[in-house]
Design a protein around this motif. Structure first.
Motif, PDB file in Angstrom:
ATOM      1  N   SER A 114       1.046  -1.280   0.241  1.00  0.00           N
ATOM      2  CA  SER A 114       0.050   0.208   0.025  1.00  0.00           C
ATOM      3  C   SER A 114       0.847   1.154  -0.143  1.00  0.00           C
ATOM      4  O   SER A 114       1.769   1.400   0.877  1.00  0.00           O
ATOM      5  CB  SER A 114      -0.912   0.246   1.253  1.00  0.00           C
ATOM      6  OG  SER A 114      -1.850  -1.069   1.096  1.00  0.00           O
ATOM      7  N   PHE A 115       0.613   2.138  -0.912  1.00  0.00           N
ATOM      8  CA  PHE A 115       1.313   3.460  -0.903  1.00  0.00           C
ATOM      9  C   PHE A 115       0.300   4.433  -0.487  1.00  0.00           C
ATOM     10  O   PHE A 115      -0.809   4.631  -1.013  1.00  0.00           O
ATOM     11  CB  PHE A 115       1.713   3.822  -2.365  1.00  0.00           C
ATOM     12  CG  PHE A 115       2.868   3.016  -2.829  1.00  0.00           C
ATOM     13  CD1 PHE A 115       2.533   1.935  -3.532  1.00  0.00           C
ATOM     14  CD2 PHE A 115       4.082   3.285  -2.350  1.00  0.00           C
ATOM     15  CE1 PHE A 115       3.568   1.067  -4.277  1.00  0.00           C
ATOM     16  CE2 PHE A 115       5.146   2.257  -3.056  1.00  0.00           C
ATOM     17  CZ  PHE A 115       4.720   1.130  -3.898  1.00  0.00           C
ATOM     18  N   VAL A 116       0.771   5.230   0.502  1.00  0.00           N
ATOM     19  CA  VAL A 116      -0.204   6.267   1.277  1.00  0.00           C
ATOM     20  C   VAL A 116       0.173   7.638   0.762  1.00  0.00           C
ATOM     21  O   VAL A 116       1.634   8.117   0.930  1.00  0.00           O
ATOM     22  CB  VAL A 116      -0.153   6.254   2.614  1.00  0.00           C
ATOM     23  CG1 VAL A 116      -1.154   7.166   3.351  1.00  0.00           C
ATOM     24  CG2 VAL A 116      -0.515   4.745   3.249  1.00  0.00           C
ATOM     25  N   CYS A 117      -0.560   8.268   0.304  1.00  0.00           N
ATOM     26  CA  CYS A 117      -0.313   9.771  -0.243  1.00  0.00           C
ATOM     27  C   CYS A 117      -1.393  10.764   0.162  1.00  0.00           C
ATOM     28  O   CYS A 117      -2.723  10.393   0.228  1.00  0.00           O
ATOM     29  CB  CYS A 117      -0.127   9.978  -1.769  1.00  0.00           C
ATOM     30  SG  CYS A 117       0.400  11.345  -2.223  1.00  0.00           S
ATOM     31  N   GLN A 118      -1.126  12.018   0.678  1.00  0.00           N
ATOM     32  CA  GLN A 118      -2.141  12.885   1.334  1.00  0.00           C
ATOM     33  C   GLN A 118      -1.462  14.355   0.963  1.00  0.00           C
ATOM     34  O   GLN A 118      -0.514  14.488   1.098  1.00  0.00           O
ATOM     35  CB  GLN A 118      -2.344  12.717   2.799  1.00  0.00           C
ATOM     36  CG  GLN A 118      -3.501  13.741   3.325  1.00  0.00           C
ATOM     37  CD  GLN A 118      -3.764  13.381   4.826  1.00  0.00           C
ATOM     38  OE1 GLN A 118      -3.132  12.616   5.349  1.00  0.00           O
ATOM     39  NE2 GLN A 118      -5.055  13.803   5.236  1.00  0.00           N
ATOM     40  N   ALA A 119      -2.429  15.318   0.798  1.00  0.00           N
ATOM     41  CA  ALA A 119      -1.973  16.999   0.583  1.00  0.00           C
ATOM     42  C   ALA A 119      -2.813  17.764   1.100  1.00  0.00           C
ATOM     43  O   ALA A 119      -4.142  17.508   1.435  1.00  0.00           O
ATOM     44  CB  ALA A 119      -1.870  16.915  -1.085  1.00  0.00           C
ATOM     45  N   THR A 120      -2.426  18.950   1.100  1.00  0.00           N
ATOM     46  CA  THR A 120      -3.395  19.845   1.607  1.00  0.00           C
ATOM     47  C   THR A 120      -3.368  21.137   0.747  1.00  0.00           C
ATOM     48  O   THR A 120      -2.194  21.200  -0.269  1.00  0.00           O
ATOM     49  CB  THR A 120      -2.942  20.405   2.989  1.00  0.00           C
ATOM     50  OG1 THR A 120      -3.861  21.247   3.430  1.00  0.00           O
ATOM     51  CG2 THR A 120      -1.421  21.044   3.218  1.00  0.00           C
ATOM     52  N   GLY A 121      -4.076  22.211   0.704  1.00  0.00           N
ATOM     53  CA  GLY A 121      -3.976  23.120  -0.261  1.00  0.00           C
ATOM     54  C   GLY A 121      -5.528  24.112   0.109  1.00  0.00           C
ATOM     55  O   GLY A 121      -6.638  23.392   0.596  1.00  0.00           O
ATOM     56  N   ASP A 122      -5.546  24.761  -0.607  1.00  0.00           N
ATOM     57  CA  ASP A 122      -6.976  25.845  -0.788  1.00  0.00           C
ATOM     58  C   ASP A 122      -7.209  26.176  -2.354  1.00  0.00           C
ATOM     59  O   ASP A 122      -6.546  27.144  -2.622  1.00  0.00           O
ATOM     60  CB  ASP A 122      -6.920  27.079   0.381  1.00  0.00           C
ATOM     61  CG  ASP A 122      -8.315  27.555   0.491  1.00  0.00           C
ATOM     62  OD1 ASP A 122      -8.387  28.821   1.109  1.00  0.00           O
ATOM     63  OD2 ASP A 122      -9.199  26.901  -0.003  1.00  0.00           O
ATOM     64  N   PRO A 123      -8.423  25.864  -2.796  1.00  0.00           N
ATOM     65  CA  PRO A 123      -9.010  24.723  -2.258  1.00  0.00           C
ATOM     66  C   PRO A 123      -8.770  23.522  -1.994  1.00  0.00           C
ATOM     67  O   PRO A 123      -7.359  23.142  -2.437  1.00  0.00           O
ATOM     68  CB  PRO A 123     -10.319  24.790  -3.215  1.00  0.00           C
ATOM     69  CG  PRO A 123      -9.695  25.012  -4.658  1.00  0.00           C
ATOM     70  CD  PRO A 123      -8.632  26.039  -4.131  1.00  0.00           C
ATOM     71  N   LYS A 124      -9.348  22.633  -1.333  1.00  0.00           N
ATOM     72  CA  LYS A 124      -8.834  21.300  -0.941  1.00  0.00           C
ATOM     73  C   LYS A 124      -8.548  20.539  -2.378  1.00  0.00           C
ATOM     74  O   LYS A 124      -9.345  20.288  -3.113  1.00  0.00           O
ATOM     75  CB  LYS A 124      -9.802  20.377  -0.068  1.00  0.00           C
ATOM     76  CG  LYS A 124      -9.319  19.488   0.939  1.00  0.00           C
ATOM     77  CD  LYS A 124     -10.177  19.205   1.827  1.00  0.00           C
ATOM     78  CE  LYS A 124      -9.642  18.162   2.911  1.00  0.00           C
ATOM     79  NZ  LYS A 124     -10.502  17.866   3.973  1.00  0.00           N
ATOM     80  N   PRO A 125      -7.201  20.132  -2.193  1.00  0.00           N
ATOM     81  CA  PRO A 125      -6.908  19.179  -3.603  1.00  0.00           C
ATOM     82  C   PRO A 125      -7.429  17.762  -3.588  1.00  0.00           C
ATOM     83  O   PRO A 125      -7.947  17.295  -2.541  1.00  0.00           O
ATOM     84  CB  PRO A 125      -5.278  19.540  -3.321  1.00  0.00           C
ATOM     85  CG  PRO A 125      -5.050  19.094  -2.122  1.00  0.00           C
ATOM     86  CD  PRO A 125      -5.973  20.177  -1.386  1.00  0.00           C
TER      87      PRO A 125
END
Length: 835
Positions: A53-64
């Motif tokens: 399993s590869f886990v990826c998460q991001a943040t930004g505005d607006p929410k990506p």
């Protein structure tokens, strides 16, 4: 008696309004931003047939939104699944089962929103599960030469399409004879050895049967020729059909993680603790993580409810229904990653009959009073709650609330028992609240004074009430026409000391009782006087007069706060007021506010201070006065003080020390406080004088002496007074202007000199207008004004101006009183277009 119910707002009506307000707040308070990764996937080594399993998460505005791709194409199949979380801002790429070499690749995690796109890569390597006779994968089929023959060959991983048959060497033993047959040139062997991982493989044939039906036990010993990571001991079985089958375990590095104990099916009751076990081994020791429903578990996000123990087990405290799901234990180290078999956790919800968490409380109220009775019940399922009076239902059946019901009673005249009923499919329970209509408490007995000090009085009293009293309230006041009662409440005993009183003052004290209904009438008051204390203030209006060549008369008035019976006064006097008070001469006076002091030194100036004392001690000293021992010279003016004040003038008032002193003039000395040159004013007999021509917002100090034909008397003590603020009297300085573009001008300045500011500046005003071509200014543009520039700023950018145009600019200072004069105008031109 009236019964009402509290209005209830509809949740569906509130939600859109709340959502709109929250959206407006969020829109106004956050700036847009491109995506940024908060969780970056890491390279992984899996085993063929296993899971990664590869886990990826991001943040930004607006929410990506996060997605996975391989070679620029989104990945999704029966074996490859993308599981989103965090509203699409996170995604897990899960591949199960792994297939080599098909799944070996670089996978891209892409995060994108309206502000941009970012990508991060992760590599997947797979240790193969099987070795087949397929020459495109494994170049050498086992060669069976017969009974107890041996074949030694070299094996390696090859890319598809490479040469299919390469043998390093073959040794054949037959009838005790050993013969080597070189099937490859040495140079070709070295070239392959530099490009691939080469391992030596030995097959020992221990059967006399022919090759096609032979079951051979093979021990493979693999050691690294070039790559130090290869070196594990592997077992394999050669089966019929001339196929060498080899499990992935045979190819795993020595330290590859192994799940020694995985999680098992578990059932736990809600709110209880569940523990999912996991143990793993490997070299180095593998790190253990957990997945639930294919998503990673972050124990730090559970406020301590979910913990990973040092053993690797996952402990879930106060379990909830949301904890139910499929759990996997994952062991990983530098050699690779291993997943346990999944195990389900089931959270069982108990069925609980209703019970009262907040039972109704009995209360006492005044006749005609109002009261609210709260009843709260819990259970699983949650019970309905209603109120009853005897056999009458007070809660309509179609309005029966769940869990909580508040009964509102008003204008109650009679005592009654109200029943709270909680019901669910598991039972019905009842609780009774008794509402008692009761009168206010009676007044307590008259207080008795047991102790007094200068600032406190201690009293005791009798309750005077047969029924329980919640607490008592004490009210007290000084016996004077204008005094008001002070209150002390929440007293739960019948003895109390009242502090913070004035010394030597007569007080009136009374007590009232409070029960659950309210406050009753007060008791009869008791009167008492506090004890004495040293005076809190000095004698007033000290005056001194020379009555002979070496004698003076001193008089005064009593202190404002004597704090007791004044026993006498002490007059301190000295010719050197810089000496400590212990070196001053003392003249004691009893039962009088006037005295004479003899044996003074003629022509000298004396400083005098007076204090009063009681039986307890001395009070503070008066302000000093001065007197000159010269008969016929006026005394120091008294009551020297400030009258009317403006921005440029201060009025001073006073009284002569004594009448008929033959005063012909007064001399006033003044200067700016702490600096400047002392100035003098001499004027005829009067009781006031206005000093003019002063600077605004400036503190001055003044002293005054009277003059007769015999000479000048002693000066008063200095008094200080500050003139009022005024508008600034000078414009800002050093006006500058520069063109920053074809439509803007940058104007800067320095504030007016400090002495010309005449108060606290609050800002500056900048005015500007287009300069016309005519000399008389008839074609000048309309004057414009910028909003007041804060005092912390000393420049402003004028915008939306005409291109290549001259402007006349002035600046003025503004304080709390108003605006000062404008500066000399400054001519400045905007740039040409394009500059």
């Amino acid at each position: 008696m009236a019964i009402s119910r509290a209005p209830r707002l509809s949740l569906p009506l509130l939600l859109p309004v709340t959502t709109l307000l929250l959206s407006l707040l969020l829109t106004g308070s956050h700036a847009l931003s491109p995506p940024r990764f908060t969780k970056i996937p890491v390279d992984q080594i899996g085993v063929s047939g296993g899971v990664v399993s590869f886990v990826c998460q991001a943040t930004g505005d607006p929410k990506p939104r996060v997605s996975w791709s391989k070679k620029g194409k989104k990945v999704n199949s029966q074996r490859i699944e993308t599981i989103e979380f965090d509203e699409g801002a996170g995604a897990v790429l899960r591949i199960q089962p792994l297939r080599a070499p098909r799944d070996e690749n670089i996978y891209e995690c892409v995060a994108e929103n309206s502000e941009g796109e970012v990508t991060v890569n992760a590599r997947l390597s797979i240790i193969r599960e099987e070795i087949h006779s397929d020459e495109s994968l494994w170049p050498l089929n086992p060669l069976i030469l017969g009974t107890c023959n041996a074949v030694i060959m070299c094996d390696w991983r090859m890319k598809k399409g490479d040469a299919s048959r390469v043998v390093a060497r073959k040794i054949k033993e037959k009838k005790g004879e050993r013969k080597e047959m070189a099937l490859m040139e040495r140079d070709k062997w070295k070239e392959l050895a530099s490009r691939y991982i080469i391992a030596t493989v030995a097959f020992y044939f221990c059967s006399t049967q022919k090759s096609h039906n032979t079951q051979l036990a093979i021990v493979r010993k693999c050691h690294t020729l070039l790559n130090p990571t290869c070196g594990s001991k592997i077992k394999s079985i050669l089966t019929k059909g001339n196929i060498l089958q080899d499990s992935s375990e045979d190819l795993l590095p020595a330290g590859f993680p192994n799940i020694d104990m995985g999680p098992q099916l578990k059932v736990v009751e809600r709110t209880r603790t569940a523990t999912m076990l996991c143990a793993a081994s490997g070299t180095p020791d593998p790190e253990i993580t957990w997945y639930k429903d294919f998503l990673p578990i972050d124990p730090s996000a559970s406020n301590g409810r979910i913990k990973q123990l040092r053993s690797g087990a996952l402990q879930i405290e106060n379990s909830e229904e949301t904890d139910q799901g499929k759990y996997e234990c994952v062991a990983s180290n530098v050699e690779g990653v291993r997943y346990s078999s999944p195990a389900n956790l089931y959270v069982r919800v108990r069925r609980v009959p209703p019970r009262f968490s907040i039972p109704p409380m009995s209360q006492e109220i005044m006749p005609g009073g109002s009261v609210n009775i709260t009843c709260v019940a819990v259970g699983s399922p949650m019970p309905y709650v209603k109120w009853m009076l005897n056999s009458e239902d007070l809660t309509p059946e179609d309005e029966m609330p769940v869990g909580r019901n508040v009964l509102e009673l008003s204008s109650v005249r009679e005592s009654a028992n109200y029943t709270c009923v909680a019901m669910s499919s598991l039972g019905i329970i009842e609780a009774v609240a008794q509402i008692t209509v009761k009168s206010l408490p009676k007044p307590p007995g008259t207080p008795m004074v047991t102790e007094t000090t200068a600032t406190s009085v201690t009293i005791t009293w009798d309750s005077g009430n047969p029924d329980p009293v919640t607490y008592y309230i004490i009210q007290y006041r000084a016996k004077s026409p204008d005094s008001k009662y002070e209150t002390v409440d929440d007293i739960t005993t019948t003895r109390y000391s009242i502090g913070g009183l004035y010394p030597n003052t007569e007080y009136e004290i009374r007590v009232s009782a409070v029960n659950t209904i309210g406050q009753g009438p007060p008791s009869e008051p008791v009167e008492t006087r506090t004890g004495e204390q040293a005076p809190a203030s000095p004698p007033r209006n000290i005056q001194a007069q020379i009555i002979s060549q070496n004698t003076m008369m001193v008089r005064w008035e009593e202190p404002e706060e004597p704090n007791g019976q004044i026993k006498g006064y002490r007059v301190y006097y000295t010719m050197d007021d810089y000496q400590p008070m212990s070196l001053w001469q003392i003249h004691n006076v009893q039962d009088s506010i006037i005295t004479t002091i003899q044996s003074l030194v003629p022509q000298e100036t004396y400083t005098i201070k007076v204090l009063a004392f009681t039986s307890v001690g001395d009070g503070p000293f008066s302000e000093p006065i001065h007197v000159k021992v010269l008969q016929g010279v006026p005394g120091q003016p008294s009551k020297f003080q400030v009258g009317a004040v403006s921005d440029t003038s201060i009025e001073l008032t006073w009284e002569p020390a004594f009448e008929k002193e033959g005063i012909i003039n007064y001399e006033l000395r003044y200067m700016e406080a702490g600096l400047g040159t002392q100035m003098k004013k001499t004027f005829g007999p009067t009781s006031s004088y206005v000093v003019e021509g002063l600077r605004p917002n400036t503190e001055y100090q003044f002293s005054l002496a009277a003059i007769s034909n015999k000479g000048i008397g002693a000066f008063t003590n200095d008094i200080l007074q500050k003139t009022l603020q005024a508008k600034p009297s000078a414009p800002p300085q050093d006006i500058k202007c520069s063109s920053t573009s074809s439509t803007t001008l940058l104007v800067s300045w320095r504030p007016p000199p400090l002495k010309s500011q005449n108060g606290d500046l609050v800002g500056h005003k900048v005015r500007y207008q287009v300069v016309g071509l005519s000399e008389d200014g008839s074609d000048d543009g309309e004057a414009m004004e910028e909003p007041t520039v804060p005092v912390t700023e000393v420049q402003v950018l004028l915008q939306r101006l005409e291109k290549w145009t001259q402007y006349r600019i002035t600046v003025s200072a503004v304080n709390v009183i108003g605006e000062g004069p404008e500066s000399e105008f400054y001519i400045c031109r905007t740039d040409e277009d394009g500059t």
